[in-house]
Design a protein around this motif. Structure first.
Motif, mmCIF file in Angstrom:
data_model
loop_
_atom_site.group_PDB
_atom_site.id
_atom_site.type_symbol
_atom_site.label_atom_id
_atom_site.label_comp_id
_atom_site.label_asym_id
_atom_site.label_seq_id
_atom_site.Cartn_x
_atom_site.Cartn_y
_atom_site.Cartn_z
ATOM 1 N N UNK A 1 -7.259 11.512 -9.807
ATOM 2 C CA UNK A 1 -7.286 10.302 -10.644
ATOM 3 C C UNK A 1 -5.903 9.754 -10.980
ATOM 4 N N UNK A 2 -4.876 10.588 -10.888
ATOM 5 C CA UNK A 2 -3.519 10.097 -11.124
ATOM 6 C C UNK A 2 -3.139 9.005 -10.138
ATOM 7 N N UNK A 3 -3.788 8.988 -8.963
ATOM 8 C CA UNK A 3 -3.542 7.911 -8.007
ATOM 9 C C UNK A 3 -3.894 6.552 -8.567
ATOM 10 N N UNK A 4 -4.917 6.495 -9.422
ATOM 11 C CA UNK A 4 -5.287 5.231 -10.071
ATOM 12 C C UNK A 4 -4.260 4.830 -11.128
ATOM 13 N N UNK B 1 -1.707 20.111 1.413
ATOM 14 C CA UNK B 1 -2.573 18.931 1.450
ATOM 15 C C UNK B 1 -1.778 17.656 1.735
ATOM 16 N N UNK B 2 -0.876 17.763 2.701
ATOM 17 C CA UNK B 2 -0.114 16.622 3.217
ATOM 18 C C UNK B 2 0.742 15.960 2.157
ATOM 19 N N UNK B 3 1.372 16.836 1.327
ATOM 20 C CA UNK B 3 2.416 16.402 0.405
ATOM 21 C C UNK B 3 1.957 15.250 -0.493
ATOM 22 N N UNK B 4 2.586 14.079 -0.374
ATOM 23 C CA UNK B 4 2.279 12.965 -1.270
ATOM 24 C C UNK B 4 0.846 12.439 -1.108
ATOM 25 N N UNK B 5 0.206 12.747 -0.002
ATOM 26 C CA UNK B 5 -1.150 12.220 0.221
ATOM 27 C C UNK B 5 -2.155 12.773 -0.768
ATOM 28 N N UNK B 6 -1.873 13.934 -1.368
ATOM 29 C CA UNK B 6 -2.822 14.480 -2.340
ATOM 30 C C UNK B 6 -2.941 13.582 -3.557
ATOM 31 N N UNK B 7 -1.911 12.752 -3.806
ATOM 32 C CA UNK B 7 -1.977 11.829 -4.938
ATOM 33 C C UNK B 7 -3.123 10.837 -4.791
ATOM 34 N N UNK C 1 12.246 5.280 -8.522
ATOM 35 C CA UNK C 1 11.909 5.941 -9.790
ATOM 36 C C UNK C 1 11.105 7.223 -9.600
ATOM 37 N N UNK C 2 10.538 7.417 -8.390
ATOM 38 C CA UNK C 2 9.823 8.654 -8.042
ATOM 39 C C UNK C 2 8.679 8.977 -9.000
ATOM 40 N N UNK C 3 7.917 7.947 -9.380
ATOM 41 C CA UNK C 3 6.773 8.192 -10.270
ATOM 42 C C UNK C 3 5.705 9.055 -9.607
ATOM 43 N N UNK C 4 5.635 8.983 -8.280
ATOM 44 C CA UNK C 4 4.657 9.817 -7.576
ATOM 45 C C UNK C 4 4.917 11.293 -7.855
ATOM 46 N N UNK D 1 0.847 -1.190 0.000
ATOM 47 C CA UNK D 1 0.000 0.000 0.000
ATOM 48 C C UNK D 1 0.878 1.234 0.000
ATOM 49 N N UNK D 2 0.259 2.399 -0.233
ATOM 50 C CA UNK D 2 1.005 3.642 -0.433
ATOM 51 C C UNK D 2 1.057 4.441 0.854
ATOM 52 N N UNK D 3 2.256 4.813 1.252
ATOM 53 C CA UNK D 3 2.472 5.644 2.433
ATOM 54 C C UNK D 3 2.661 7.078 1.961
ATOM 55 N N UNK D 4 1.671 7.932 2.207
ATOM 56 C CA UNK D 4 1.702 9.303 1.712
ATOM 57 C C UNK D 4 2.489 10.226 2.617
ATOM 58 N N UNK D 5 1.913 11.408 2.892
ATOM 59 C CA UNK D 5 2.609 12.380 3.728
ATOM 60 C C UNK D 5 3.947 12.753 3.127
ATOM 61 N N UNK D 6 5.001 12.720 3.918
ATOM 62 C CA UNK D 6 6.339 13.066 3.436
ATOM 63 C C UNK D 6 7.071 11.871 2.843
ATOM 64 N N UNK D 7 6.452 10.664 2.916
ATOM 65 C CA UNK D 7 7.142 9.437 2.488
ATOM 66 C C UNK D 7 7.042 9.201 0.983
#
Length: 546
Positions: free
Chosen positions: A270-273, A260-266, A207-210, A178-184
């Protein structure tokens, strides 16, 4: 002579057994992919069909078998419960997952469905991986596949949400990610499954695709003027991202990211999908799924649809754009499966963990009943009743998920009768505006409801874990802010979801017969010729088979 005949018979049996095993391996798909779209209403298949291409949802509908009248048969329709019920073939009354969070009356605290401090995060030094499926008390179809193949083959769970990755693959999974958002901004796992991430996951994270997906604004894929299946973009029924003045396109994701909590906005776009699809493809390659003599199983949940639905509602242009883009992600996934596994070598099913209601404030604006219950006011009302009848405001220990948990120690201390207290609260709660039905735990245990919404409530009632008084609100009446929407009820807007089977062993067609979400697991088990999950209460959908 007898010894020679015995040896001959034994040899023939071994050969025939080997031939049978080989035939069974050939008969079964190399890979099963169970896709769950979080918060997908059935009508999204129809509303947006003119915007879909030919290789995503339409491919499933054209070449697969669609159950057009499929429903959840229990309350509450929440994410963890839905994912669990799909893969166990049973309801919370049996599998024990009664919510995302619920009040644990034994520990006397609210708990989260997959939290487990016995395990550590694998992938970073945070707490996001302290998870396991230990609260799930039955097996899943993925567990049964492992058992049937003597633990051969692989089962992998993938989702942005931890619960959506963990619960579908059960107790014996090779991995859940699973995806760990926030600053991770990383895909992680739990030491329940492994001690370190495989190299392919490490490489994917590097690869930093996020960051790539967060580097550009979210605008509509097509001209927003063509999005005629949704209401005006600028309206009073949608929530904004932090930092926005209005909930309108374009959403400047790079500028909004920090607030919006950095990576959590992903997760919430829809880019999250698309990001999830990329990871699933990497998993198929990295784990060599579908490449062995055994059947592998990938559970794949698309979580971003739920975040978008909660924030903007089911009639928004954001939800329309999200499904148009998801359709392209599915087309990409299916083409990848054709290339790597081979068209005709894999089986897919697609469904949802629940649907959602229209924003009640929007319904009110078009003269359709809809309402909100404020939990603090409702709890005060209930305490007034316990004060009135029993001279105490300490009889309610917790109220959550439309369930009341009584303080049994206080009831004993005051020498009150537990069943009298419960029934009195049920009798009074029915008078509160927005509450449609109330029943006690005793009623759930002593009365069999065979149909209707009380049957759904009973299917979701777990004697060991559920509350003492259970409540059903009026249709489109929710505990939620007035902007955005939610789910959880037993009404059709929350229960009616797609179920589509596609691929090896599945014929083309549709059915308008009523089926239930718990029918998926026994159907897949029958396709694979393995034992059902041990709590199964669903049935085989025989119509779908060739």
């Amino acid at each position: 002579m007898k010894k020679s005949i015995s040896i001959l018979i034994t040899s023939l049996l071994l050969v025939s057994s080997g031939v049978f095993a080989q035939k069974q391996a050939t008969k079964n798909p190399k890979l099963v992919v169970g896709i769950v779209v979080d918060q997908m209403r059935y009508d999204y298949l129809v509303r947006f069909q003119n915007k879909y291409g030919n290789d995503g949802f339409k491919r499933l509908l054209k070449d697969g078998f669609s159950l057009e009248n499929a429903h959840y048969n229990y309350i509450p329709t929440y994410t963890a419960v839905g994912h669990t019920s799909i893969f166990t073939g049973t309801t919370p009354s049996n599998h024990g997952i009664i919510g995302n969070n619920w009040y644990d009356k034994y520990e006397q605290k609210s708990i989260y469905c997959v939290d487990d401090d016995k395990y550590a995060t694998v992938g970073n030094n945070g707490d996001g991986g302290k998870k396991s499926p230990y609260r799930l008390v039955t097996t899943t179809v993925t567990d049964q596949l492992h058992l049937a193949q003597n633990m051969k083959g692989k089962t992998i769970g993938i989702a942005i949400k931890d619960r959506s990755a963990i619960l579908p693959v059960g107790h014996t999974a090779n991995a859940a990610y699973w995806f760990d958002g926030g600053s991770k901004g990383q895909w992680i796992s739990s030491s329940y499954y492994m001690n370190e991430l495989p190299n392919w996951v490490v490489d994917f994270n590097k690869a930093k695709k996020a960051d790539f997906y967060l580097s550009k604004p979210w605008n509509t894929l097509y001209d927003i003027k063509t999005y005629t299946e949704s209401i005006e973009d600028d309206n009073d029924f949608e929530a904004t991202f932090k930092g926005e003045d209005k909930p309108v396109f374009p959403h400047n994701i790079p500028a909004l990211r920090a607030a919006n909590n950095d990576y959590s906005i992903l997760k919430a776009i829809p880019a999250g999908n698309s990001f999830t699809t990329d990871f699933a493809k990497a998993a198929i390659i990295g784990e060599k799924l579908g490449a062995s003599a055994h059947t592998d199983f990938l559970t794949l949940s698309y979580s971003s649809t739920d975040y978008v639905g909660h924030q903007f509602g089911v009639a928004s242009k954001e939800i329309e754009d999200t499904y148009i883009r998801l359709d392209k992600d599915l087309a990409d996934l299916f083409q990848f499966l054709d290339s790597k596994i081979g068209n005709g070598n894999y089986t897919v099913f697609l469904t949802a963990d629940h649907a959602a209601t229209q924003v009640p404030a929007y319904l009110q604006s078009v003269k359709i009943p809809g309402n909100y219950i404020q939990p603090a006011k409702f709890l005060n009302f209930l305490k007034e009743q316990t004060k009135k009848y029993f001279n105490s405001e300490e009889l309610i220990e917790n109220m959550s998920n439309f369930q009341i948990f009584l303080n049994k120690e206080k009831i004993k201390e005051l020498k009150l009768d537990y069943e009298t207290v419960a029934q009195t609260l049920a009798n009074e709660a029915i008078n509160y505006k927005g509450i449609y039905k109330t029943v006690t735990a005793k009623t759930m245990q002593t009365t069999m409801f065979t149909n209707g919404i009380l049957n759904s409530l009973q299917n979701g009632y777990n004697q060991k874990y559920s509350g003492d008084v259970l409540l059903i609100p009026n249709p489109s009446t929710i505990i939620y802010p007035k902007k955005g929407t939610t789910h959880g009820s037993g009404y059709s807007y929350d229960t009616h979801v797609p179920i589509i089977f596609y691929g090896k062993g599945i014929k083309k067609g549709t059915s308008k017969k009523k089926y239930e979400i718990i029918d998926i697991a026994p159907t897949i088990a029958n396709l694979l010729q393995i034992e059902f999950p041990n709590g199964t209460s669903g049935k085989i959908v025989t119509e779908v088979f060739k």
